[in-house]
Each structure stands twice: as structure tokens, then as C-alpha cells.
Design a protein around this motif. Structure first.
Motif, mmCIF file in Angstrom:
data_model
loop_
_atom_site.group_PDB
_atom_site.id
_atom_site.type_symbol
_atom_site.label_atom_id
_atom_site.label_comp_id
_atom_site.label_asym_id
_atom_site.label_seq_id
_atom_site.Cartn_x
_atom_site.Cartn_y
_atom_site.Cartn_z
ATOM 1 N N TRP A 88 -47.477 -19.092 -1.678
ATOM 2 C CA TRP A 88 -48.492 -19.169 -0.633
ATOM 3 C C TRP A 88 -48.269 -18.021 0.342
ATOM 4 C CZ3 TRP A 88 -48.275 -22.365 4.388
ATOM 5 C CH2 TRP A 88 -49.503 -22.284 5.047
ATOM 6 N N THR A 222 -47.542 -28.181 -3.040
ATOM 7 C CA THR A 222 -48.702 -27.404 -2.624
ATOM 8 C C THR A 222 -48.879 -27.565 -1.118
ATOM 9 O OG1 THR A 222 -49.825 -27.760 -4.749
ATOM 10 C CG2 THR A 222 -51.187 -27.084 -2.882
ATOM 11 N N SER A 226 -53.106 -24.405 1.973
ATOM 12 C CA SER A 226 -53.415 -23.452 0.908
ATOM 13 C C SER A 226 -54.599 -23.870 0.060
ATOM 14 C CB SER A 226 -52.182 -23.261 0.004
ATOM 15 O OG SER A 226 -51.952 -24.412 -0.802
#
Length: 410
Positions: A88, A222, A226
Motif C-alpha cells: 500500500w 488489507t 486502500s
């Protein structure tokens, strides 16, 4: 433990300290209960300090560098870590703010996007301070219970969003990512669905990502910010859980691109909360503590497997979903119909009830009582397995003996 097991774990921080050494500590985990109790409750790990963090602190003390915080090194180190670990590269230093710790940062962010009397949605069972801090700040809690698989139930979440927005109230969704206490690591698809749902109902998302570095094999983290649709959201994060830095206060609030102006409204005095030494420690952890973290994750993965075996052998009627992240295990003891009525309710972390009280009284093992995690928590316990295999084995064997004669209800 066999000779090969011992060799495989020679660099594991979880096997570095003896019980005698741990009992010399003066922090909450090892001092809140009598010395015959094995503490597997509060989120402290039984590890020595990561050498890069210790070195940074020693250098600062040696040169008397104990003044006021300055600069953006903390945010820069987090951005580097996020790019390397999570692929990221969207974390912008200019869209961050230093806050005292993750929970205080969450409160300050919620103050930017909600008012007293507005609603904050949580997915229960969930981290008890979500209830305590939010309600003490005059916001109403709306629960969306997790599904039977302990994952986010989008139908329940949408119903909670509708309830939260009723009467034109502003609303936020306070999300635990990864989830505490279940150890669930949300998938990208799940996060995209949550972001879309929040957008459609005008709900702002605040993600507590304090456990984000603690992802075990088989899962991938995650960052909420993002995923598409998260642009008006926030995350709050620190190195506290992954490097055992609860006593060195410092965290970062991060705004999505559409929320940056909101974050700039945060009062300047909020940044006075974290200490200079805390910021130095967290910066060193994110920038230079990766090798130590990798060794820790190997040990946590081994303990996760060991716990599964121990539960099967000693607690066959207790439900156990191996966590995908964190060092916390959620154990379902509801088949024993142990009552939780004596507890003080969600968010009151000091009270024991139900199975946690039984395990404390009869096994001398301290666990977190499920009822304080909100709806769905009664009859469950949270176990911290960030300890040595020997302590973990002894604790679960004691728990098994405590249940002797208490057959599960049909």
C-alpha cells in the motif's frame, strides 16, 4: 517440547523469558492477580523488547533526548512499512496526525465527524473499550452482531446503519481490522463491500488497525483506506500490539483523501499526548523491527497450532476458531451454560463472570470475560496466546481440569 521444536524456535521472542523473569515485571498483566495465577488476559506479550526499539530508547536516554516530539519520522516509517508489508503506497504523511494512543485517537476522530447523541456502529462481540470510550463521550452504540462464522454480517451491518442514521443523526462505523477478539482478518472483498455500504448510507468508517502487523500465515492484511470507497474514512494505528509498546504511548490517525480536511480540524493540543520516547520507539519498530516481527510471527503461528491441539485434548466441548491474525483466541464455552449475570456489562473490563470466573477461581488462569465484549460474548472467553508454549500448555491443562465433572448441556 522436543529437541527439534526447541531448535526451530531458538529465535522466537516468546521463548526468551522464564516465568520468574516475567513475574519481575511491574505492568498490569503480571501484577493485577496473585502469583499463583497464569495471566492470559490483557494484550501484553511475554517477550523482551525488540533490539531496534531498545537501541533507539537507549540512545535517546544516553543523550538526554527526552524533550517534546517533533517531525514526521513516525508517519514516514509507517508509510514505508505499509508499502513493504501490505503493498500500500497510498499513505500520505500530510494526511496523518499524531495522537496519544489508538483509543484516544479514535475518540478524537469521532469528535470530528459526529456529535454527542449521534451513533457509532460496532460489530459485536468486539473490543470492550469501543463501548466504554464511545459511550463516555456521549455517542450511542448500535450493535451489528457478527455472523456464526465470526465474520461481518453485511445484512446485520446494513440494519445497524439504518438504525444509526434514523432521525437524521450522523453516524460512524468503528471497525476492528483485524477483529478483536475473534482474530478474523477481513478480506479485500469484505472491506470493499463495507465501504460501499457505508457510502450508500452516509456512514463514516473509522478502522482500528492496531493489530495490522500481526497477520498469521494463511491470511493477508488489507488496509481499509486502500479499498475503493474508503476515501472519506480514517484508520488509527500504532506499533503498540505488534512490538509490545503499550507503556510507550504514541499512535497515528490517518485520513483518506476526502477526510484530510476533517483531520486538519483536530485540535493541536491532541498531539501533546504522546511522549517523545513513545514516538521514537514506534518509529524504530516500524522502520527497523521487521526481522524481530517475523520471528515473533513464527512463534505465534506455532502457538496457534499448539492451542488448537491443547483445546482438542483438554477442552473438547469448547469451540475454537483458529485466529487469522492477532495473538488472541476466542473460545466458545456456551455449551457449559455457565452464567454471566454477575458481570457489569459491555466495556467493563475488570469484571469476571461465567467461564472466565470459573477458570480464574478453579484453574487460576486469568482470561478476558466474554460478556464485556457485547452481544454474542456471554459464555465465551478471550485467551492471549502470546506467551511461552510451556505457560500456554500449563494454562490450558489447568482449564481442562477445572471443567472436570461439568459436562456440556445437551
Amino acid at each position: 517440547m522436543s529437541m527439534s521444536d526447541s531448535s526451530d524456535r531458538r529465535t522466537d521472542p516468546l521463548v526468551a523469558l522464564s516465568v520468574e523473569q516475567l513475574r519481575q515485571r511491574t505492568s498490569m498483566k503480571w501484577r493485577a492477580h496473585p502469583s499463583d495465577v497464569l495471566p492470559l488476559w490483557v494484550a501484553e506479550m511475554d517477550v523482551p523488547l525488540a533490539p531496534p526499539v531498545a537501541d533507539a530508547l537507549h540512545r535517546a536516554v544516553d543523550r538526554g533526548d527526552t524533550g517534546y516530539p517533533f517531525g514526521t519520522a513516525y508517519a514516514e516509517s509507517l508509510a514505508e512499512f505499509a508499502a513493504a508489508r501490505w503493498r500500500w503506497d497510498g499513505l500520505r504523511v500530510e494526511n496523518t496526525a499524531i495522537v496519544p494512543d489508538v483509543m484516544m485517537g479514535i475518540v478524537e476522530v469521532l469528535r470530528l465527524i459526529t456529535d454527542p447523541g449521534d451513533a457509532v456502529v460496532v460489530c459485536s462481540p468486539v473490543y470492550p473499550p469501543f463501548y466504554a470510550f464511545v459511550s463516555h463521550d456521549g455517542r450511542d452504540i448500535v450493535e451489528a452482531r457478527l455472523g456464526p462464522d465470526l465474520r461481518t454480517d453485511l445484512g446485520a451491518l446494513e440494519e445497524a446503519f439504518i438504525c444509526a442514521r434514523r432521525g437524521g443523526r450522523r453516524a460512524a462505523f468503528l471497525m476492528s481490522n483485524p477483529h478483536n477478539p475473534t482474530g478474523v482478518v477481513h478480506t479485500r472483498a469484505e472491506l470493499e463491500a463495507i465501504a460501499a455500504l457505508a457510502r450508500s448510507h452516509g456512514v463514516r468508517v473509522v478502522a482500528d488497525e492496531i493489530h495490522a502487523p500481526l497477520i498469521l500465515p494463511g491470511a493477508h492484511f488489507t488496509p481499509f483506506l486502500s479499498v475503493p470507497g474508503s476515501e472519506d474514512g480514517f484508520c488509527v494505528i500504532s506499533a503498540s500490539k505488534a512490538w509490545n509498546l503499550a507503556g510507550l504511548k504514541a499512535a497515528l490517525a490517518v485520513a483518506g483523501s476526502e477526510a484530510a480536511d476533517d483531520l486538519r480540524r483536530m485540535p493541536e493540543e491532541v498531539s501533546h499526548g504522546p511522549s517523545h520516547l513513545g514516538i521514537l520507539a514506534h518509529t524504530a519498530a516500524f522502520r527497523d523491527g521487521g526481522e524481530w516481527l517475523d520471528e515473533l510471527l513464527v512463534g505465534l503461528d506455532a502457538n496457534r497450532s499448539l492451542l488448537g491441539t491443547l483445546v482438542e485434548e483438554n477442552l473438547p466441548h469448547v469451540g475454537y476458531h483458529p485466529p487469522q491474525g492477532t495473538y488472541l483466541a476466542w473460545l466458545d464455552c456456551t455449551r457449559f451454560a455457565l452464567h454471566d449475570e454477575d458481570g457489569a456489562g459491555p466495556g467493563i473490563v475488570s469484571d469476571l463472570a461465567g467461564p472466565a470466573k470459573l477458570f480464574f477461581d478453579k484453574a487460576r488462569v486469568a482470561l478476558s470475560s466474554g460478556h464485556v465484549f457485547g452481544t454474542g460474548g456471554a459464555g465465551c472467553v478471550r485467551l492471549n496466546f502470546a506467551t511461552s508454549p510451556e505457560i500456554l500448555r500449563e494454562a490450558v491443562e489447568r482449564m481442562g481440569r477445572a471443567l472436570t465433572g461439568l459436562g456440556p448441556c445437551p
